[in-house]
Motif scaffolding. Structure first.
Motif, PDB file in Angstrom:
ATOM      1  N   VAL A 255       0.759  -1.411   0.005  1.00  0.00           N
ATOM      2  CA  VAL A 255      -0.006   0.003   0.116  1.00  0.00           C
ATOM      3  C   VAL A 255       0.775   1.283  -0.050  1.00  0.00           C
ATOM      4  O   VAL A 255       0.857   2.339  -0.705  1.00  0.00           O
ATOM      5  CB  VAL A 255      -1.101   0.045   1.394  1.00  0.00           C
ATOM      6  CG1 VAL A 255      -1.566   1.192   1.017  1.00  0.00           C
ATOM      7  CG2 VAL A 255      -1.807  -1.068   1.100  1.00  0.00           C
ATOM      8  N   THR A 258       2.314   1.853  -3.210  1.00  0.00           N
ATOM      9  CA  THR A 258       1.431   2.296  -4.371  1.00  0.00           C
ATOM     10  C   THR A 258       1.236   3.834  -4.132  1.00  0.00           C
ATOM     11  O   THR A 258       1.005   4.518  -4.936  1.00  0.00           O
ATOM     12  CB  THR A 258       0.144   1.423  -4.167  1.00  0.00           C
ATOM     13  OG1 THR A 258       0.349  -0.031  -4.158  1.00  0.00           O
ATOM     14  CG2 THR A 258      -0.950   2.024  -5.067  1.00  0.00           C
ATOM     15  N   LYS A 266      -4.804  -2.224  -8.509  1.00  0.00           N
ATOM     16  CA  LYS A 266      -6.061  -2.035  -8.577  1.00  0.00           C
ATOM     17  C   LYS A 266      -6.791  -2.109  -7.156  1.00  0.00           C
ATOM     18  O   LYS A 266      -7.257  -1.327  -6.437  1.00  0.00           O
ATOM     19  CB  LYS A 266      -6.871  -2.777  -9.533  1.00  0.00           C
ATOM     20  CG  LYS A 266      -8.193  -2.231  -9.881  1.00  0.00           C
ATOM     21  CD  LYS A 266      -8.740  -3.187 -10.987  1.00  0.00           C
ATOM     22  CE  LYS A 266     -10.202  -2.752 -11.401  1.00  0.00           C
ATOM     23  NZ  LYS A 266     -10.596  -3.779 -12.534  1.00  0.00           N
ATOM     24  N   LYS A 267      -6.299  -3.395  -6.659  1.00  0.00           N
ATOM     25  CA  LYS A 267      -7.052  -3.683  -5.190  1.00  0.00           C
ATOM     26  C   LYS A 267      -6.180  -4.830  -4.856  1.00  0.00           C
ATOM     27  O   LYS A 267      -5.404  -5.655  -5.523  1.00  0.00           O
ATOM     28  CB  LYS A 267      -8.381  -3.772  -5.065  1.00  0.00           C
ATOM     29  CG  LYS A 267      -8.838  -4.990  -5.743  1.00  0.00           C
ATOM     30  CD  LYS A 267     -10.325  -5.221  -5.479  1.00  0.00           C
ATOM     31  CE  LYS A 267     -10.680  -6.384  -6.117  1.00  0.00           C
ATOM     32  NZ  LYS A 267     -12.418  -6.737  -5.885  1.00  0.00           N
ATOM     33  N   GLU A 269      -6.513  -8.274  -2.031  1.00  0.00           N
ATOM     34  CA  GLU A 269      -7.370  -9.112  -1.152  1.00  0.00           C
ATOM     35  C   GLU A 269      -6.492  -9.946  -0.420  1.00  0.00           C
ATOM     36  O   GLU A 269      -5.538 -10.790  -0.852  1.00  0.00           O
ATOM     37  CB  GLU A 269      -8.148 -10.082  -2.048  1.00  0.00           C
ATOM     38  CG  GLU A 269      -9.380  -9.133  -2.596  1.00  0.00           C
ATOM     39  CD  GLU A 269     -10.269 -10.455  -3.567  1.00  0.00           C
ATOM     40  OE1 GLU A 269     -10.973 -11.281  -3.039  1.00  0.00           O
ATOM     41  OE2 GLU A 269     -10.177  -9.736  -4.923  1.00  0.00           O
ATOM     42  N   HIS A 281      -4.732  -7.505  -7.641  1.00  0.00           N
ATOM     43  CA  HIS A 281      -5.306  -7.234  -8.961  1.00  0.00           C
ATOM     44  C   HIS A 281      -4.501  -6.029  -9.695  1.00  0.00           C
ATOM     45  O   HIS A 281      -4.592  -5.019  -8.890  1.00  0.00           O
ATOM     46  CB  HIS A 281      -6.831  -6.930  -8.721  1.00  0.00           C
ATOM     47  CG  HIS A 281      -7.577  -7.952  -7.833  1.00  0.00           C
ATOM     48  ND1 HIS A 281      -8.093  -9.206  -8.599  1.00  0.00           N
ATOM     49  CD2 HIS A 281      -7.800  -8.369  -6.674  1.00  0.00           C
ATOM     50  CE1 HIS A 281      -8.888 -10.015  -7.802  1.00  0.00           C
ATOM     51  NE2 HIS A 281      -8.451  -9.879  -6.666  1.00  0.00           N
TER      52      HIS A 281
END
Length: 868
Positions: A255, A258, A266-267, A269, A281
């Motif tokens: 994170v 990013t 994108k995300k 999980e 993702h």
């Protein structure tokens, strides 16, 4: 009252002296009694006290951890929290403590439940290997009420199996865990006088580069990586973790990377439970391969660990290597085994001695001689005299204690005395004594058998989890996401990311280098900043990569105010940042008339228009840059004209003049390279592709970008020849028959599947890319009869069909084996080419007389220095 009377009977000390003594006492206490483990049993004091307390409470059933902690406080002079934490750490290593309940999760970092809710008992391994009160040396506990072990008699390199971390006063220790079976194999090798080598192995799995491990000594290091796989073109999955990191820390680092713009996702999980699964993702325009490298470069998916093997030997801290620790542990195990054998031999001999005395006492009815004796002294004397004629064969003299024991034999035992059974018992003891003596005489062999038995009993589920690999060096500048927009103000001479009102150039990473060329014929390389002054009249701004020999700059310049005009081609492979380099001339008034930057060595055609002059016959000169050699940036170049030039016009765009790139595949790091490491794949140019085929019947066509990854298992990895058919022989599990098919891959589809059968028992037997191959079919016996082998020519047996075709049935008979023969390709010696690629398959012939400098290759990663 005087000061002397105030301090009468007291001695005075300087405060500085007190501090020095107190500090040394404290440091010694922390190092010896808290932070650093003993080399012999591998335990810190709190761990040793926990294990001793568990052995005290051991009854085969689980005990509440709270009860174990409370019992341990008899020996450990600290709080219950520190004992609980130490016990949970031992339990999570899955070797000594059999746990029940929520003991936390090493993958997620979740803590264990409270001590009153979880239970524990010793594992069979711990009971067999760690304890033996007969060989344990004891000392008083801190309050003097109990005895505790100085060192537990561990007969195994437990310190290296579990690993340890600790911080003392002025020193620390960090020993990485190693594999159970590999440690036993190393100990056996050492006992046999052979060389051995051991490397760390982690419960969290992952991958490990041990090139700089340095045998675990200070100054060495290892690099640990998470295992990242590509699930599909837009999804990555982290399935194993690097040592010392949990899923929460990994996700936080991703994170942050990013947010800093280092990677683009994108995300995320987190599906981790009993197995690690972090799904990442990606956006559709993001390269999975580049993202994997970026995860290793900018997040905790790759960590560097520095081991520091500090242990307590005797009563002193020492810095050792893991090999020295293993040798010391193995020698200690041998000495413990010897001590156990000596104790066992002594006990057997004592049992044999008394059993022999008992037999003499009963068989010769000596007990009748004491019936009329009235005093105790006379009883002892009578028995002693009765035994004398029969004790010559005994191992030692008869003592008064032996005689007293004889008087304690019950009448019931005497009346039921069975001589034959007694002889069997004594014979059994003699066999055990002989075996014990034999083991003592062959102690090393006995120790090897001990280790082998331990491995057979407890090593079945302890395979290596961490894969040993050599890591490729990732250039952060090549994998960083272009997270900044870059601008230029040509007139004022400023470049940067904050000039949003000026001319936009390109997207770049904040760790990129920027190269600038100015009209006065100078060049400079700078870092990406918000705003940087680089000089007025900017001609070209671009991203610069160290060692990039394929980007070629074409240039026409005037030397001085009225000097001649020169042309040159050059590349810039190494510079010092923030330094002006003169490319034209150091003479005042030098000027660049034409400049182009060509990422793949393109050479255009330009027209030089001269100013009117009576001496000039041709006012226009055509220049083909492909006729110029590529030289260093300091070269003067070739003369264009001595006459004044009006302007230079681009006449025709050029094509690359560089030779095709020689590409190799290094199986160790599973990467492409241009440094002649590994298997040569061929000469690549333009849209050439690499073909990979795996055992699941999946084929991929990928570019020859050096950043591509090849982590999947592959049957074939080669330069793709669009006209070369692929042959596949597969077994159809539903029909239980072998099929053969030949097909071509479609250039428009980079991911293709060619396995027709989805039955679970179906499998691919072989895949080849070669012509004129033959297959010999060896048949299995059917109804007791053997069928003669059959040989088929594959090219004649089946024609080339579509990739989705089922193919032809290879044979109806049951096949035992298929032997493939690929003919050697004919060597085609063509002096007009440096390399001749075979059309018979993926074998390439290389002309080794060609010098490397004939083909510019991409440089290696390193710090920035001036060109030599």
């Amino acid at each position: 009252m005087t000061e002397e009377h105030l301090h009468e009977g007291e001695s005075l000390k300087k405060v500085s002296g007190l501090y020095r003594d107190w500090f040394l006492d404290y440091a010694s206490y922390v190092i010896l009694d808290r932070a650093i483990p003993s080399v012999y049993d591998g335990f810190k004091p709190v761990q040793r006290r926990i294990m001793h307390s568990m052995r005290e409470l051991e009854d085969g059933r689980y005990n509440k951890v709270a009860n174990i902690v409370g019992n341990t406080m008899k020996y450990h002079p600290h709080g219950d929290a520190s004992i609980t934490d130490a016990m949970v750490q031992i339990g999570q290593k899955e070797l000594l403590i059999d746990t029940q309940g929520n003991w936390g999760n090493i993958y997620t970092g979740d803590s264990a439940a409270a001590a009153r809710y979880i239970e524990a008992r010793l594992t069979p391994f711990a009971l067999e290997v760690v304890f033996n009160p007969k060989t344990t040396e004891w000392a008083k506990s801190y309050d003097g009420r109990n005895n505790e072990p100085i060192d537990l008699p561990v007969k195994f390199p437990l310190l290296l199996a579990q690993g340890v971390e600790g911080i003392g006063v002025g020193l620390s220790t960090k020993i990485l865990p190693h594999n159970f079976n590999e440690l036993i194999n190393a100990s056996v090798s050492y006992l046999k006088g052979k060389k051995f080598q051991i490397f760390p192995d982690f419960l969290t799995g992952g991958m490990l580069d041990v090139a700089e491990y340095n045998d675990g000594e200070r100054g060495g290091k290892v690099r640990a990586r998470a295992r990242i796989i590509q699930k599909d073109k837009n999804t990555l999955a982290i399935t194993e973790l690097p040592y010392s990191k949990n899923t929460g820390e990994i996700i936080d680092s991703i994170v942050k990377a990013t947010e800093r713009g280092k990677i683009k996702i994108k995300k995320i999980e987190d599906n981790t439970s009993d197995k690690v699964e972090i799904l990442i993702h990606l956006h559709s325009d993001v390269s999975p391969d580049k993202t994997i490298d970026a995860l290793y470069a900018f997040t905790d998916c790759q960590v560097s660990i520095s081991p520091n093997a500090c242990v307590i030997v005797g009563d002193k801290p020492m810095f050792l290597s893991v090999s020295e620790i293993l040798r010391m542990n193995t020698d200690h195990t041998v000495s413990l085994l010897k001590k156990e054998l000596e104790i066992e031999l002594h006990e057997l001999q004592e049992s044999w001695h008394f059993a022999s005395l008992e037999r003499i006492f009963i068989e010769n009815r000596i007990y009748h001689d004491i019936e009329e004796v009235k005093t105790w002294e006379d009883v002892l004397t009578t028995i002693e005299e009765g035994l004398k004629p029969h004790t010559k064969h005994l191992l030692r003299t008869v003592t008064e204690e032996d005689i007293v024991k004889l008087t304690e034999i019950r009448i019931k035992r005497i009346s039921r005395f069975d001589l034959d059974k007694f002889k069997e018992t004594i014979a059994s003891m003699e066999d055990k004594i002989a075996k014990c003596k034999h083991n003592l005489e062959h102690l090393i062999t006995y120790a090897i058998e001990y280790y082998t038995n331990i491995q057979k009993k407890y090593g079945k589920d302890k395979e290596r989890r961490t894969e040993i690999r050599v890591f490729d060096t990732i250039d952060a500048t090549k994998v960083a996401v272009a997270n900044e927009k870059f601008y230029v103000n040509r007139e004022e001479g400023f470049i940067g990311t904050s000039l949003k009102r000026d001319e936009y150039l390109f997207d770049c990473s904040d760790i990129d280098d920027i190269i600038v060329f100015r009209k006065d014929g100078t060049m400079k390389v700078v870092k990406v900043e918000a705003k940087t002054f680089v000089g007025k009249d900017i001609l070209h701004v671009g991203i610069w990569k160290k060692g990039d020999a394929r980007t070629v700059y074409n240039m026409i310049y005037r030397e001085g105010r009225d000097g001649p005009y020169y042309m040159k081609r050059f590349s810039v492979t190494a510079v010092t940042r923030n330094t002006d380099y003169p490319l034209a001339s150091e003479k005042k008034g030098s000027e660049t008339l034409y400049f182009s930057a060509n990422p793949n060595g393109e050479a255009e055609l330009v027209s030089v228009l001269l100013k009117p002059n009576a001496r000039i016959r041709k006012p226009k000169i055509d220049i083909d840059f492909s006729e110029l050699a590529i030289k260093g940036r300091n070269s003067r170049g070739n003369l264009v004209t001595k006459y004044a030039v009006k302007k230079v016009d681009l006449k025709e765009q050029g094509v690359s003049t560089l030779a095709p790139r020689k590409i190799w595949f290094d199986e160790t790091v599973r990467r492409l390279n241009v440094d002649a490491r590994g298997t040569f794949l061929g000469n690549f140019k333009g849209d050439d592709k690499i073909l990979t085929i795996n055992a699941n019947g999946e084929a991929k066509l990928v570019s020859f970008d050096l950043m591509n990854r090849f982590d999947d298992d592959y049957l074939i990895l080669e330069k793709w020849n669009p006209e070369q058919p692929v042959t596949c022989i597969y077994f159809d599990g539903e029909k239980e028959i072998y099929y053969i098919k030949r097909f071509l891959f479609e250039a428009t589809n980079n991911m293709q599947t060619f396995m027709p059968s989805e039955h679970p028992k179906s499998f691919i037997e072989l895949v080849i890319t070669a012509n004129n191959a033959t297959a010999e079919l060896i048949f299995a016996k059917e109804k007791g009869k053997e069928k003669e082998p059959e040989t088929i020519n594959i090219d004649e047996f089946i024609a080339v069909k579509g990739i989705k075709a089922i193919g032809n049935q290879l044979t109806k008979s049951k096949v035992k084996a298929i032997n493939l023969t690929i003919p050697e390709p004919e060597e085609d010696i063509n002096p007009g080419f440096d390399e001749v690629e075979s059309t018979e398959g993926h074998i390439s012939f290389i002309d080794h007389d060609v010098k490397d400098e004939d083909f510019p290759e991409e440089g290696t990663i390193g710090s920035l220095f001036d060109e030599e």
